[in-house]
Design an enzyme around this catalytic site. Structure first.
Site, PDB file in Angstrom:
ATOM      1  N   TYR A   9       0.861  -1.194   0.000  1.00 61.30           N
ATOM      2  CA  TYR A   9       0.000   0.000   0.000  1.00 61.30           C
ATOM      3  C   TYR A   9       0.885   1.228   0.000  1.00 61.30           C
ATOM      4  CZ  TYR A   9      -3.472   3.430   1.679  1.00 61.30           C
ATOM      5  OH  TYR A   9      -4.291   4.524   1.823  1.00 61.30           O
ATOM      6  N   ASP A  55       9.321   2.820  -0.876  1.00 61.23           N
ATOM      7  CA  ASP A  55       8.320   3.507  -0.067  1.00 61.23           C
ATOM      8  C   ASP A  55       8.625   3.163   1.399  1.00 61.23           C
ATOM      9  OD1 ASP A  55       4.668   3.499   0.146  1.00 61.23           O
ATOM     10  OD2 ASP A  55       6.237   4.377   1.399  1.00 61.23           O
ATOM     11  N   LYS A  73       5.250   9.313   8.481  1.00 60.07           N
ATOM     12  CA  LYS A  73       5.071   8.753   9.828  1.00 60.07           C
ATOM     13  C   LYS A  73       6.142   9.241  10.811  1.00 60.07           C
ATOM     14  CE  LYS A  73       2.591   4.801   7.872  1.00 60.07           C
ATOM     15  NZ  LYS A  73       1.220   4.770   8.394  1.00 60.07           N
TER      16      LYS A  73
HETATM   17  P1  KE4 Z   1      -0.733   8.389   4.324  1.00 57.96           P
HETATM   18  O1  KE4 Z   1      -1.269   9.034   3.046  1.00 57.96           O
HETATM   19  O2  KE4 Z   1      -1.797   7.589   5.062  1.00 57.96           O
HETATM   20  O3  KE4 Z   1       0.000   9.386   5.220  1.00 57.96           O
HETATM   21  O4  KE4 Z   1       0.405   7.356   3.881  1.00 57.96           O
HETATM   22  C1  KE4 Z   1       0.089   6.360   2.942  1.00 57.96           C
HETATM   23  C2  KE4 Z   1       1.106   5.240   3.072  1.00 57.96           C
HETATM   24  C3  KE4 Z   1       2.107   5.144   2.118  1.00 57.96           C
HETATM   25  N1  KE4 Z   1       3.048   4.175   2.188  1.00 57.96           N
HETATM   26  C4  KE4 Z   1       3.038   3.271   3.199  1.00 57.96           C
HETATM   27  C5  KE4 Z   1       4.092   2.216   3.234  1.00 57.96           C
HETATM   28  C6  KE4 Z   1       2.037   3.326   4.206  1.00 57.96           C
HETATM   29  O5  KE4 Z   1       2.049   2.417   5.205  1.00 57.96           O
HETATM   30  C7  KE4 Z   1       1.051   4.324   4.143  1.00 57.96           C
HETATM   31  C8  KE4 Z   1      -0.071   4.422   5.153  1.00 57.96           C
HETATM   32  N2  KE4 Z   1      -0.171   3.347   6.074  1.00 57.96           N
HETATM   33  C9  KE4 Z   1      -1.486   3.043   6.602  1.00 57.96           C
HETATM   34  C10 KE4 Z   1      -1.331   1.953   7.671  1.00 57.96           C
HETATM   35  N3  KE4 Z   1      -1.171   0.664   7.103  1.00 57.96           N
HETATM   36  C11 KE4 Z   1      -2.183   4.242   7.138  1.00 57.96           C
HETATM   37  C12 KE4 Z   1      -3.353   3.940   8.042  1.00 57.96           C
HETATM   38  C13 KE4 Z   1      -4.640   4.468   7.461  1.00 57.96           C
HETATM   39  O6  KE4 Z   1      -4.825   4.397   6.234  1.00 57.96           O
HETATM   40  O7  KE4 Z   1      -5.465   4.956   8.273  1.00 57.96           O
END
Ligand code: KE4
Length: 416
Positions: free
Chosen positions: A128, A223, A251
């Site tokens: 993701y 990523d 994060k």
């Molecule tokens: P954000 O757009 O949510 O800040 O980041 C997206 C993203 C991109 N790349 C990786 C490897 C990520 O883990 C994420 C976001 N992670 C999820 C948790 N598995 C966010 C939690 C959520 O969607 O509420």
């Protein structure tokens, strides 16, 4: 609010109970609106490597807030955090701050396509990278949890240029590059998959992708939004000794505030406006509060005297062993996989069956996970509400919290 939440996974759809509403956090503990207290392994899905309300971060944010929350101008703090990130990563000469991991990966892909003048991007099934249209294909995390990995509203004209590979399958990658190298701008992957549960790269996998990208003029994008400064003071790329062309971060570098980034060699980043023609922008990018939180967080974790990564390794290893033993004693087959303070208990068909890719994850018993999740909640332990998420141990967790968690797991496994 749709589903009552600001992000789908928080709705607890796959674990069969009402979501808890957070009231406050302190250290490794979260208190909900009903005053129940939980040992927290969500950690805001990764940012809170120091736990909730770490004093240095709270102090830095408070001080910054009194000077101004946003200017829409360059600030010293932005430059300081940029240099901290660049100094930590061998492959990074320039970096651009954005407000979310989604923006970081979306921008890195636009850059890769511009730099190579090729349209296609490879992603791995189950990984993701945020919810930008082209990446919301066979995605992990919430997209996987909700059972529609590819989302409505994304025209095929956009996803036609998104190519899919199984994670950890180097032969499939070689075949795809052999077939479509002239179309492939790059490959984006989580160097350690964290959005279908924690899955480390197979030996030689990352090296093989590096060689394929070099051979076929493609951009290797790590990523590291989740793994960045989580698994090593030099991120996963230092842990495995592979330097990507572009790195996405998020994060931890925001310490709980909206902050993400993408960066790499200057010759690539110079394509980005206003230095070059590729456009990307953001009102609150590099805002002083996020920069203050990020600087305070990285200052703590990068200071060798604090031995943060060493402590996280020891506590997380103890948790991994304890979970395995508790499951074995209760005769529940699980595979507990971990990299640093990223850990997932997979409810596999047989115990200790390696989980290496999405197809392995898809065989896990999500109903059994849901029962385990609810039982752990009853025991005062808060896990991410999906089999396809990673648990996070923070620097605020201590031996007592780990012991309590293992004890709770023993009861939860027995109740399955
Ligand atoms: P954000 O757009 O949510 O800040 O980041 C997206 C993203 C991109 N790349 C990786 C490897 C990520 O883990 C994420 C976001 N992670 C999820 C948790 N598995 C966010 C939690 C959520 O969607 O509420």
């Amino acid at each position: 609010m749709p589903g009552g939440v600001s992000s789908p996974v928080r709705a607890y759809k796959s674990v069969g109970c009402e979501p808890i509403f957070a009231k406050s956090g302190s250290g490794c503990m979260v208190t909900d609106l009903d005053e129940n207290q939980y040992i927290d392994y969500v950690g805001s899905y990764g940012p809170l490597i120091l736990g909730h309300c770490p004093e240095p971060v709270v102090a830095a944010m408070t001080k910054a807030a009194r000077k101004g929350s946003s200017f829409g101008m360059p600030t010293e703090a932005e430059t300081k955090l940029a240099n901290m990130v660049i100094d930590a990563l061998a492959g990074m000469e320039q970096v651009r701050f954005v407000n979310s991991g989604t923006e970081a990966t979306m921008s890195a892909i636009r850059l890769a396509r511009a730099a190579t003048e090729k349209p296609a991007i490879i992603k791995c099934t189950g990984c993701y990278h945020g919810h930008s249209d082209g990446l919301l294909v066979e995605a992990g995390s919430g997209a996987l949890t909700l059972g529609h990995p590819s989302s409505p509203g994304v025209p095929s004209a956009i996803t036609d240029n998104t190519l899919l590979l199984p994670f950890n399958d180097l032969d499939a990658a070689k075949q795809l590059f052999e077939a479509k190298a002239d179309q492939i701008a790059g490959i984006i992957l989580e160097p350690i998959a964290g959005n279908m549960g924690t899955i480390p790269p197979a030996p030689g996998y990352l090296e093989g992708l590096r060689e394929l990208c070099d051979k076929h003029n493609a951009i290797l994008i790590f990523d590291e939004v989740m793994t960045g400064f989580r698994v090593h003071r030099g991120c996963a790329q230092s842990l495995y000794g592979i330097t990507p062309d572009l790195t996405c971060l998020g994060k931890v570098i925001g310490g709980g505030m909206p902050c993400a980034a993408y960066g790499g060699k200057a010759e690539l980043m110079q394509f980005m406006a206003p230095a070059g023609p590729v456009y990307q922008a953001g009102t609150l990018s590099g805002n002083p509060l996020a920069m203050a939180a990020g600087i305070a967080t990285l200052t703590e974790v990068l200071d060798p005297k604090n031995e943060v990564y060493e402590r996280l390794e020891a506590l997380s290893a103890k948790l991994q062993v304890g979970l395995g033993e508790a499951a074995w004693e209760a005769n529940v087959p699980v595979t507990v996989q971990r990299v640093g303070s990223m850990i997932t208990c997979f409810f596999t068909e047989q115990e200790n069956t390696p989980v290496t890719c999405y197809d392995d994850v898809a065989k896990c018993d999500t109903e059994k996970f849901a029962k385990f999740f609810r039982a752990m909640l009853d025991e005062g332990v808060l896990l991410p509400p999906s089999q396809f998420e990673t648990w996070f141990v923070s620097f605020a967790h201590d031996e007592a919290a780990i012991d309590k968690t293992i004890n709770a797991a023993g009861k939860a496994f027995t109740a399955l």
